[in-house]
Design a protein around this motif. Structure first.
Motif, mmCIF file in Angstrom:
data_model
loop_
_atom_site.group_PDB
_atom_site.id
_atom_site.type_symbol
_atom_site.label_atom_id
_atom_site.label_comp_id
_atom_site.label_asym_id
_atom_site.label_seq_id
_atom_site.Cartn_x
_atom_site.Cartn_y
_atom_site.Cartn_z
ATOM 1 N N PHE A 129 6.202 -3.038 -5.960
ATOM 2 C CA PHE A 129 5.865 -1.754 -6.581
ATOM 3 C C PHE A 129 4.364 -1.483 -6.479
ATOM 4 C CE2 PHE A 129 4.409 0.518 -10.403
ATOM 5 C CZ PHE A 129 5.071 1.718 -10.225
ATOM 6 N N LEU A 130 3.547 -2.506 -6.688
ATOM 7 C CA LEU A 130 2.109 -2.335 -6.557
ATOM 8 C C LEU A 130 1.732 -2.004 -5.118
ATOM 9 C CD1 LEU A 130 -0.695 -2.557 -7.883
ATOM 10 C CD2 LEU A 130 -0.675 -4.995 -7.328
ATOM 11 N N PHE A 131 2.420 -2.650 -4.154
ATOM 12 C CA PHE A 131 2.138 -2.347 -2.751
ATOM 13 C C PHE A 131 2.523 -0.904 -2.418
ATOM 14 C CE2 PHE A 131 3.749 -2.015 1.608
ATOM 15 C CZ PHE A 131 2.594 -2.323 2.306
ATOM 16 N N THR A 156 0.900 4.453 -0.742
ATOM 17 C CA THR A 156 0.846 5.909 -0.864
ATOM 18 C C THR A 156 -0.594 6.432 -0.897
ATOM 19 O OG1 THR A 156 1.007 5.681 -3.269
ATOM 20 C CG2 THR A 156 3.054 6.053 -2.051
ATOM 21 N N MET A 157 -1.542 5.561 -1.263
ATOM 22 C CA MET A 157 -2.951 5.965 -1.274
ATOM 23 C C MET A 157 -3.600 5.782 0.088
ATOM 24 S SD MET A 157 -4.034 4.276 -4.931
ATOM 25 C CE MET A 157 -5.732 4.798 -4.757
ATOM 26 N N GLY A 158 -2.837 5.249 1.054
ATOM 27 C CA GLY A 158 -3.358 5.126 2.413
ATOM 28 C C GLY A 158 -3.969 3.792 2.740
ATOM 29 N N PHE A 159 -3.751 2.771 1.902
ATOM 30 C CA PHE A 159 -4.310 1.455 2.159
ATOM 31 C C PHE A 159 -3.173 0.483 2.443
ATOM 32 C CE2 PHE A 159 -7.168 3.588 -0.794
ATOM 33 C CZ PHE A 159 -8.376 3.499 -0.114
ATOM 34 N N GLY A 160 -3.355 -0.349 3.460
ATOM 35 C CA GLY A 160 -2.407 -1.422 3.734
ATOM 36 C C GLY A 160 -1.142 -0.921 4.397
ATOM 37 N N HIS A 161 -0.918 -1.335 5.633
ATOM 38 C CA HIS A 161 0.288 -0.948 6.354
ATOM 39 C C HIS A 161 1.029 -2.166 6.902
ATOM 40 C CE1 HIS A 161 -0.872 3.304 6.221
ATOM 41 N NE2 HIS A 161 -2.103 2.899 6.508
ATOM 42 N N ASN A 162 0.618 -3.351 6.511
ATOM 43 C CA ASN A 162 1.258 -4.575 6.997
ATOM 44 C C ASN A 162 2.529 -4.826 6.195
ATOM 45 O OD1 ASN A 162 1.962 -7.101 7.949
ATOM 46 N ND2 ASN A 162 -0.167 -7.815 8.033
ATOM 47 N N PRO A 163 3.691 -4.961 6.834
ATOM 48 C CA PRO A 163 4.930 -5.187 6.071
ATOM 49 C C PRO A 163 5.022 -6.559 5.417
ATOM 50 C CG PRO A 163 5.351 -5.344 8.433
ATOM 51 C CD PRO A 163 3.933 -4.862 8.285
ATOM 52 N N VAL A 164 4.112 -7.477 5.767
ATOM 53 C CA VAL A 164 4.144 -8.812 5.167
ATOM 54 C C VAL A 164 3.511 -8.812 3.781
ATOM 55 C CG1 VAL A 164 3.490 -11.237 5.531
ATOM 56 C CG2 VAL A 164 4.052 -9.789 7.481
ATOM 57 N N TRP A 195 4.052 -11.350 0.092
ATOM 58 C CA TRP A 195 3.040 -12.177 -0.546
ATOM 59 C C TRP A 195 2.685 -11.655 -1.941
ATOM 60 C CZ3 TRP A 195 2.685 -16.647 1.439
ATOM 61 C CH2 TRP A 195 2.810 -16.842 2.822
ATOM 62 N N LEU A 196 2.653 -10.342 -2.110
ATOM 63 C CA LEU A 196 2.386 -9.793 -3.440
ATOM 64 C C LEU A 196 3.483 -10.162 -4.423
ATOM 65 C CD1 LEU A 196 0.937 -6.203 -2.899
ATOM 66 C CD2 LEU A 196 -0.158 -8.137 -4.027
ATOM 67 N N ALA A 197 4.735 -10.108 -3.973
ATOM 68 C CA ALA A 197 5.844 -10.465 -4.858
ATOM 69 C C ALA A 197 5.757 -11.928 -5.269
ATOM 70 C CB ALA A 197 7.176 -10.179 -4.161
ATOM 71 N N LEU A 198 5.478 -12.819 -4.307
ATOM 72 C CA LEU A 198 5.379 -14.248 -4.630
ATOM 73 C C LEU A 198 4.179 -14.530 -5.530
ATOM 74 C CD1 LEU A 198 6.246 -15.806 -1.154
ATOM 75 C CD2 LEU A 198 7.735 -15.553 -3.143
ATOM 76 N N ALA A 199 3.057 -13.877 -5.251
ATOM 77 C CA ALA A 199 1.856 -14.100 -6.067
ATOM 78 C C ALA A 199 2.054 -13.599 -7.493
ATOM 79 C CB ALA A 199 0.654 -13.417 -5.422
ATOM 80 N N CYS A 200 2.637 -12.410 -7.630
ATOM 81 C CA CYS A 200 2.881 -11.870 -8.978
ATOM 82 C C CYS A 200 3.903 -12.704 -9.735
ATOM 83 C CB CYS A 200 3.343 -10.420 -8.884
ATOM 84 S SG CYS A 200 2.081 -9.260 -8.319
ATOM 85 N N ALA A 201 4.924 -13.196 -9.036
ATOM 86 C CA ALA A 201 5.930 -14.040 -9.693
ATOM 87 C C ALA A 201 5.298 -15.336 -10.196
ATOM 88 C CB ALA A 201 7.074 -14.342 -8.734
ATOM 89 N N ALA A 202 4.454 -15.958 -9.366
ATOM 90 C CA ALA A 202 3.787 -17.188 -9.796
ATOM 91 C C ALA A 202 2.826 -16.924 -10.949
ATOM 92 C CB ALA A 202 3.036 -17.810 -8.618
#
Length: 306
Positions: free
Chosen positions: A116-118, A123-131, A135-142
């Protein structure tokens, strides 16, 4: 180079799935895990009866209870005792199962919060890497999984400081009761009945349970110190066991121990006050530096004709 990142992601995800499957597969229990399971079942049936009576209601409460019991059973099977964390929860009078359920549910929420954060950043135009969402999901879960640990340890540390202050006053009261002619068991119980604070209630309940179970009261205080992770109670139990038959030595031991705890508490208070004064000094220096920059900046602009 284009294939490096997908290979790394695939290997990482595969390793994570393998570790998860190995963790969830039933394994042969060792002797330590079996004993821990028996002790945990006994404690769950006796020590946390009040916590079970105040169990959450509703669908969310039922889900939380089921998740907590399953995760606690998984911890017992693996032999993960987590003694320090259990002691912190005992100080805060919280249930182990509910704590584990909170950790797992927060980790699940972190898995959703990362993508959700990604999406918001995308939508703000930053970050287009599907990976990145993985990593955000794993980092937030940890991160969400370990947040309750930090909160529990912080609250338990504050409550242990309060308990140590109460123990110092409690030792003085016991010493005065002994000087008044009371025996050691009566003095211990009378000093615990002076106040209705949570610390005195824990001590009073431990002494009352000692009378029912037939163990000595200093052994009950040592068991309480072991449960709460308070070294002062364990040291008090050991010293009382050595001089329990000599009233004069008991009074001297309790008085010296109370004085030592007061000096230690005074040193901690002075150290904390020194740290706060240093922080205030740094803040004042930064404020003065900012004010000087505010005064000098217009003049410097005119001098250098910028």
């Amino acid at each position: 180079m284009n294939l490096t990142m997908p290979i790394v992601v695939g290997v990482t995800l595969g390793l994570g799935v393998y570790v998860l499957i190995r963790a969830l597969m039933p394994s042969r229990r060792s002797a330590v895990a079996q004993v821990a399971r028996i002790d945990a079942m006994r404690a769950r049936g006796a020590a946390y009866e009040s916590a079970r009576q105040t169990r959450d209601t509703g669908k969310l409460g039922t889900l939380r209870a089921e998740v907590g019991e399953r995760v606690a059973d998984f911890y017992r099977q693996q032999g993960w005792e987590q003694r320090s964390l259990r002691a912190d929860l005992a100080v805060l009078d919280r249930s182990w199962e509910k704590f584990l359920a909170t950790k797992v549910l927060l980790a699940a929420a972190g898995l959703i919060f990362g993508p959700f954060l990604f999406a918001v950043v995308y939508t703000m135009g930053f970050g287009h890497n599907p990976v990145i969402p993985v990593w955000l999901a794993l980092a937030c879960a940890a991160l969400f999984f370990f947040l309750p640990d930090l909160e529990v340890r912080r609250d338990a540390a504050e409550k242990r400081r309060d308990l140590r202050r109460v123990i110092g006053a409690y030792l003085d009261l016991v010493s005065m009761s002994l000087a008044g002619g009371r025996g050691l068991p009566e003095a211990l119980m009378a000093a615990a009945e002076v106040s209705d604070g949570w610390a005195n209630q824990r001590i009073r309940n431990a002494l009352a349970d000692a009378r029912i179970t037939g163990v000595s009261q200093w052994q009950a205080l040592g068991a309480l110190g072991e449960e709460l992770g308070v070294e002062e109670l364990k040291d008090l139990s050991a010293s009382l066991a050595l001089v329990a038959d000599d009233g004069a030595k008991v009074r001297e031991s309790l008085a010296s121990r109370a004085e030592t705890m007061r000096h230690r508490e005074l040193a901690e208070i002075e150290g904390s006050a020194g740290e706060k004064s240093q922080s205030m000094l740094v803040a004042q220096l930064l404020l003065c530096a900012g004010f000087l920059v505010f005064l000098i900046f217009p003049a410097a602009m005119r001098v250098f004709q910028v």
